[in-house]
Scaffold this motif. Sequence first.
Motif, PDB file in Angstrom:
ATOM      1  N   GLU A  93      41.500  53.512  33.179  1.00  0.00           N
ATOM      2  CA  GLU A  93      42.655  53.873  34.003  1.00  0.00           C
ATOM      3  C   GLU A  93      42.292  54.976  34.992  1.00  0.00           C
ATOM      4  N   ALA A  94      41.460  55.925  34.576  1.00  0.00           N
ATOM      5  CA  ALA A  94      41.024  56.997  35.478  1.00  0.00           C
ATOM      6  C   ALA A  94      40.292  56.427  36.688  1.00  0.00           C
ATOM      7  N   VAL A  95      39.420  55.455  36.457  1.00  0.00           N
ATOM      8  CA  VAL A  95      38.680  54.835  37.555  1.00  0.00           C
ATOM      9  C   VAL A  95      39.638  54.116  38.503  1.00  0.00           C
ATOM     10  N   ARG A  96      40.554  53.357  37.945  1.00  0.00           N
ATOM     11  CA  ARG A  96      41.498  52.613  38.788  1.00  0.00           C
ATOM     12  C   ARG A  96      42.307  53.562  39.671  1.00  0.00           C
ATOM     13  N   LYS A  97      42.766  54.669  39.107  1.00  0.00           N
ATOM     14  CA  LYS A  97      43.557  55.626  39.895  1.00  0.00           C
ATOM     15  C   LYS A  97      42.699  56.305  40.961  1.00  0.00           C
ATOM     16  N   ALA A  98      41.470  56.657  40.611  1.00  0.00           N
ATOM     17  CA  ALA A  98      40.593  57.314  41.587  1.00  0.00           C
ATOM     18  C   ALA A  98      40.292  56.383  42.750  1.00  0.00           C
ATOM     19  N   VAL A  99      40.041  55.126  42.483  1.00  0.00           N
ATOM     20  CA  VAL A  99      39.751  54.161  43.547  1.00  0.00           C
ATOM     21  C   VAL A  99      40.985  53.964  44.431  1.00  0.00           C
ATOM     22  N   ALA A 125      31.396  46.421  25.929  1.00  0.00           N
ATOM     23  CA  ALA A 125      31.255  45.369  26.938  1.00  0.00           C
ATOM     24  C   ALA A 125      32.605  45.028  27.567  1.00  0.00           C
ATOM     25  N   ASN A 126      33.669  45.057  26.798  1.00  0.00           N
ATOM     26  CA  ASN A 126      34.998  44.740  27.314  1.00  0.00           C
ATOM     27  C   ASN A 126      35.424  45.726  28.400  1.00  0.00           C
ATOM     28  N   SER A 127      35.156  47.010  28.199  1.00  0.00           N
ATOM     29  CA  SER A 127      35.536  48.017  29.193  1.00  0.00           C
ATOM     30  C   SER A 127      34.741  47.848  30.482  1.00  0.00           C
ATOM     31  N   LEU A 128      33.457  47.554  30.365  1.00  0.00           N
ATOM     32  CA  LEU A 128      32.653  47.309  31.563  1.00  0.00           C
ATOM     33  C   LEU A 128      33.154  46.071  32.297  1.00  0.00           C
ATOM     34  N   LYS A 129      33.513  45.055  31.565  1.00  0.00           N
ATOM     35  CA  LYS A 129      34.053  43.827  32.176  1.00  0.00           C
ATOM     36  C   LYS A 129      35.341  44.139  32.929  1.00  0.00           C
ATOM     37  N   GLN A 130      36.219  44.955  32.320  1.00  0.00           N
ATOM     38  CA  GLN A 130      37.460  45.347  32.997  1.00  0.00           C
ATOM     39  C   GLN A 130      37.160  46.049  34.323  1.00  0.00           C
ATOM     40  N   GLU A 132      34.426  45.784  36.152  1.00  0.00           N
ATOM     41  CA  GLU A 132      33.829  44.854  37.111  1.00  0.00           C
ATOM     42  C   GLU A 132      34.918  44.072  37.841  1.00  0.00           C
ATOM     43  N   GLU A 133      35.964  43.705  37.096  1.00  0.00           N
ATOM     44  CA  GLU A 133      37.049  42.910  37.682  1.00  0.00           C
ATOM     45  C   GLU A 133      38.019  43.770  38.491  1.00  0.00           C
ATOM     46  N   ASP A 134      38.346  44.933  38.001  1.00  0.00           N
ATOM     47  CA  ASP A 134      39.307  45.817  38.657  1.00  0.00           C
ATOM     48  C   ASP A 134      38.836  47.251  38.426  1.00  0.00           C
TER      49      ASP A 134
END
Length: 173
Positions: A93-99, A125-130, A132-134
């Motif tokens: 969530e932190a990455v999504r908000k920063a982007v 792996a699930n978090s990295l996949k998330q 990669e997608e968003d």
Amino acid sequence: MAEEDRDIRRYLVLVVGLLAGPGAGEELYRLSRREPSRFYLLVPATKPEYGWTWSEGQALADATQRLELMLEFTGKLGMQVDGLVYPQAEPVEAVRKAVASAEAPFDGLIVIDRPKGHAQRWMAANSLKQLEEDPGLPITHLEANPPIVQGKDYDPDENRRLFEEWRRGLGDQ
């Protein structure tokens, strides 16, 4: 974005739960020397990995200390770096908000977390996949090597000494 900033690569660097030791730091340094780069450190206030009890205030204070030290170290290396402590613990969530709130788009996401085999490795792996997608940025995954964890016996001055020793070694390369 100013004309002179168009040739600078912009990287969001997610640092999860620890200080990025010399291994990951050296990779960022090499990248900054290979091409003009600007790094934006994002440090979520994750649960401390020491002790049985902790508070949100302690998690925030630890994250702030990690960010300040990393800004100090990268500044001494002449790197262009800014940073932010994200007050909640959820790194995705932190990455999504920063982007979403960035003034200009990022060229890539660099994720730094614990080496494989460490008990509380965050980046499943699930978090990295998330990620990669968003948000859909190219991801570079680095291991903090060695991982430097805060705790009762953590000494930031010892960490500064180790950094200076590592920095002096860069001249030999």
